[in-house]
Design a protein around this motif. Structure first.
Motif, PDB file in Angstrom:
ATOM      1  N   ALA A  65       0.828  -1.206   0.000  1.00  0.00           N
ATOM      2  CA  ALA A  65       0.000   0.000   0.000  1.00  0.00           C
ATOM      3  C   ALA A  65       0.866   1.260   0.000  1.00  0.00           C
ATOM      4  O   ALA A  65       0.547   2.243  -0.688  1.00  0.00           O
ATOM      5  CB  ALA A  65      -0.928  -0.003   1.217  1.00  0.00           C
ATOM      6  N   GLU A  66       1.951   1.240   0.741  1.00  0.00           N
ATOM      7  CA  GLU A  66       2.862   2.397   0.792  1.00  0.00           C
ATOM      8  C   GLU A  66       3.501   2.648  -0.566  1.00  0.00           C
ATOM      9  O   GLU A  66       3.597   3.787  -1.015  1.00  0.00           O
ATOM     10  CB  GLU A  66       3.936   2.177   1.861  1.00  0.00           C
ATOM     11  CG  GLU A  66       4.869   3.346   2.053  1.00  0.00           C
ATOM     12  CD  GLU A  66       4.245   4.544   2.759  1.00  0.00           C
ATOM     13  OE1 GLU A  66       4.916   5.579   2.834  1.00  0.00           O
ATOM     14  OE2 GLU A  66       3.097   4.447   3.217  1.00  0.00           O
ATOM     15  N   ALA A  67       3.938   1.587  -1.234  1.00  0.00           N
ATOM     16  CA  ALA A  67       4.526   1.733  -2.566  1.00  0.00           C
ATOM     17  C   ALA A  67       3.514   2.350  -3.527  1.00  0.00           C
ATOM     18  O   ALA A  67       3.846   3.249  -4.313  1.00  0.00           O
ATOM     19  CB  ALA A  67       4.998   0.375  -3.089  1.00  0.00           C
ATOM     20  N   ASP A  68       2.292   1.889  -3.456  1.00  0.00           N
ATOM     21  CA  ASP A  68       1.232   2.427  -4.312  1.00  0.00           C
ATOM     22  C   ASP A  68       0.990   3.897  -4.003  1.00  0.00           C
ATOM     23  O   ASP A  68       0.891   4.724  -4.915  1.00  0.00           O
ATOM     24  CB  ASP A  68      -0.050   1.608  -4.112  1.00  0.00           C
ATOM     25  CG  ASP A  68      -1.144   2.042  -5.058  1.00  0.00           C
ATOM     26  OD1 ASP A  68      -0.886   2.092  -6.281  1.00  0.00           O
ATOM     27  OD2 ASP A  68      -2.261   2.338  -4.575  1.00  0.00           O
ATOM     28  N   HIS A  69       0.919   4.234  -2.725  1.00  0.00           N
ATOM     29  CA  HIS A  69       0.709   5.627  -2.314  1.00  0.00           C
ATOM     30  C   HIS A  69       1.827   6.528  -2.835  1.00  0.00           C
ATOM     31  O   HIS A  69       1.575   7.655  -3.278  1.00  0.00           O
ATOM     32  CB  HIS A  69       0.635   5.721  -0.781  1.00  0.00           C
ATOM     33  CG  HIS A  69       0.828   7.105  -0.264  1.00  0.00           C
ATOM     34  ND1 HIS A  69      -0.125   8.091  -0.384  1.00  0.00           N
ATOM     35  CD2 HIS A  69       1.888   7.681   0.363  1.00  0.00           C
ATOM     36  CE1 HIS A  69       0.342   9.219   0.153  1.00  0.00           C
ATOM     37  NE2 HIS A  69       1.550   8.993   0.621  1.00  0.00           N
ATOM     38  N   LEU A  70       3.054   6.037  -2.759  1.00  0.00           N
ATOM     39  CA  LEU A  70       4.208   6.846  -3.173  1.00  0.00           C
ATOM     40  C   LEU A  70       4.405   6.863  -4.687  1.00  0.00           C
ATOM     41  O   LEU A  70       5.225   7.625  -5.196  1.00  0.00           O
ATOM     42  CB  LEU A  70       5.478   6.336  -2.487  1.00  0.00           C
ATOM     43  CG  LEU A  70       5.510   6.490  -0.968  1.00  0.00           C
ATOM     44  CD1 LEU A  70       6.732   5.789  -0.382  1.00  0.00           C
ATOM     45  CD2 LEU A  70       5.483   7.961  -0.564  1.00  0.00           C
ATOM     46  N   ILE A  92      12.580  12.503  -0.232  1.00  0.00           N
ATOM     47  CA  ILE A  92      12.265  13.174  -1.498  1.00  0.00           C
ATOM     48  C   ILE A  92      11.004  12.571  -2.116  1.00  0.00           C
ATOM     49  O   ILE A  92      10.105  13.293  -2.565  1.00  0.00           O
ATOM     50  CB  ILE A  92      13.456  13.086  -2.471  1.00  0.00           C
ATOM     51  CG1 ILE A  92      14.605  13.963  -1.967  1.00  0.00           C
ATOM     52  CG2 ILE A  92      13.037  13.488  -3.891  1.00  0.00           C
ATOM     53  CD1 ILE A  92      15.919  13.748  -2.690  1.00  0.00           C
ATOM     54  N   VAL A  93      10.913  11.242  -2.122  1.00  0.00           N
ATOM     55  CA  VAL A  93       9.742  10.574  -2.694  1.00  0.00           C
ATOM     56  C   VAL A  93       8.490  10.913  -1.892  1.00  0.00           C
ATOM     57  O   VAL A  93       7.423  11.168  -2.471  1.00  0.00           O
ATOM     58  CB  VAL A  93       9.973   9.040  -2.768  1.00  0.00           C
ATOM     59  CG1 VAL A  93       8.694   8.305  -3.146  1.00  0.00           C
ATOM     60  CG2 VAL A  93      11.074   8.723  -3.770  1.00  0.00           C
ATOM     61  N   HIS A  94       8.603  10.941  -0.566  1.00  0.00           N
ATOM     62  CA  HIS A  94       7.455  11.329   0.264  1.00  0.00           C
ATOM     63  C   HIS A  94       7.015  12.757  -0.062  1.00  0.00           C
ATOM     64  O   HIS A  94       5.817  13.038  -0.162  1.00  0.00           O
ATOM     65  CB  HIS A  94       7.796  11.229   1.754  1.00  0.00           C
ATOM     66  CG  HIS A  94       7.645   9.865   2.318  1.00  0.00           C
ATOM     67  ND1 HIS A  94       6.425   9.313   2.625  1.00  0.00           N
ATOM     68  CD2 HIS A  94       8.562   8.914   2.639  1.00  0.00           C
ATOM     69  CE1 HIS A  94       6.585   8.106   3.113  1.00  0.00           C
ATOM     70  NE2 HIS A  94       7.888   7.835   3.136  1.00  0.00           N
ATOM     71  N   ALA A  95       7.973  13.661  -0.204  1.00  0.00           N
ATOM     72  CA  ALA A  95       7.642  15.057  -0.509  1.00  0.00           C
ATOM     73  C   ALA A  95       6.949  15.155  -1.872  1.00  0.00           C
ATOM     74  O   ALA A  95       5.958  15.882  -2.019  1.00  0.00           O
ATOM     75  CB  ALA A  95       8.898  15.915  -0.475  1.00  0.00           C
ATOM     76  N   LYS A  96       7.443  14.418  -2.861  1.00  0.00           N
ATOM     77  CA  LYS A  96       6.819  14.436  -4.186  1.00  0.00           C
ATOM     78  C   LYS A  96       5.404  13.865  -4.154  1.00  0.00           C
ATOM     79  O   LYS A  96       4.556  14.254  -4.953  1.00  0.00           O
ATOM     80  CB  LYS A  96       7.669  13.652  -5.188  1.00  0.00           C
ATOM     81  CG  LYS A  96       8.922  14.377  -5.615  1.00  0.00           C
ATOM     82  CD  LYS A  96       9.674  13.602  -6.661  1.00  0.00           C
ATOM     83  CE  LYS A  96      10.896  14.356  -7.119  1.00  0.00           C
ATOM     84  NZ  LYS A  96      11.649  13.610  -8.153  1.00  0.00           N
ATOM     85  N   ALA A  97       5.155  12.942  -3.227  1.00  0.00           N
ATOM     86  CA  ALA A  97       3.815  12.356  -3.088  1.00  0.00           C
ATOM     87  C   ALA A  97       2.882  13.280  -2.313  1.00  0.00           C
ATOM     88  O   ALA A  97       1.702  12.974  -2.155  1.00  0.00           O
ATOM     89  CB  ALA A  97       3.901  11.000  -2.396  1.00  0.00           C
ATOM     90  N   GLY A  98       3.405  14.402  -1.837  1.00  0.00           N
ATOM     91  CA  GLY A  98       2.590  15.372  -1.118  1.00  0.00           C
ATOM     92  C   GLY A  98       2.405  15.062   0.354  1.00  0.00           C
ATOM     93  O   GLY A  98       1.535  15.639   1.005  1.00  0.00           O
ATOM     94  N   ASP A  99       3.227  14.157   0.886  1.00  0.00           N
ATOM     95  CA  ASP A  99       3.104  13.809   2.301  1.00  0.00           C
ATOM     96  C   ASP A  99       3.549  14.967   3.186  1.00  0.00           C
ATOM     97  O   ASP A  99       4.480  15.697   2.859  1.00  0.00           O
ATOM     98  CB  ASP A  99       3.960  12.579   2.628  1.00  0.00           C
ATOM     99  CG  ASP A  99       3.360  11.301   2.091  1.00  0.00           C
ATOM    100  OD1 ASP A  99       2.182  11.315   1.688  1.00  0.00           O
ATOM    101  OD2 ASP A  99       4.065  10.279   2.083  1.00  0.00           O
TER     102      ASP A  99
END
Length: 117
Positions: free
Chosen positions: A32-37, A84-91
């Motif tokens: 689920a986390e991979a999908d979210h990101l 960086i990936v979290h930031a790009k995902a809008g987290d």
């Protein structure tokens, strides 16, 4: 000082080994986390392999100090990528807390590895 380095290295290795294993084994939360990101599952599993190798490097680094330094440094880079990936995902920061905690562990391990190398 070396005893503290051993403790920190083992704790950091255990944390990254747990995280890596949950990715490699395909834990539902990790999928689920991979999908979210927005990260393809096969690539996300490779991140788990990198975490497992980093944990192993920290442990072997207790005998080969240069390897402990390199492993800790690479784990810092891995966490930098995660942020960086979290930031790009809008987290927001709340969603990044686990990655931040792992990053702090990796930085502390790196500093102690450098001091005792």
């Amino acid at each position: 000082m070396f005893v503290l380095t051993v403790i920190i290295s083992v704790l950091t290795a255990a944390a990254f080994a747990f995280a890596g294993y949950s990715k490699v084994s395909g834990a539902e939360q990790q999928v689920a986390e991979a999908d979210h990101l927005g990260v393809e599952w096969s690539a996300y599993r490779l991140i788990g392999v990198a975490e497992l190798l980093g944990a192993l490097g920290l442990l072997i680094g207790l005998w080969l100090s240069w390897l402990g330094v390199v492993a800790a440094f690479c784990l810092i880079g891995r966490i930098g990528g995660a942020l960086i990936v979290h930031a790009k995902a809008g987290d927001q920061v709340d969603a990044m807390r686990p990655a931040i905690a792992y990053g702090v562990l990796a930085i502390v391990a790196f500093v102690f590895r450098l001091i005792t190398a």
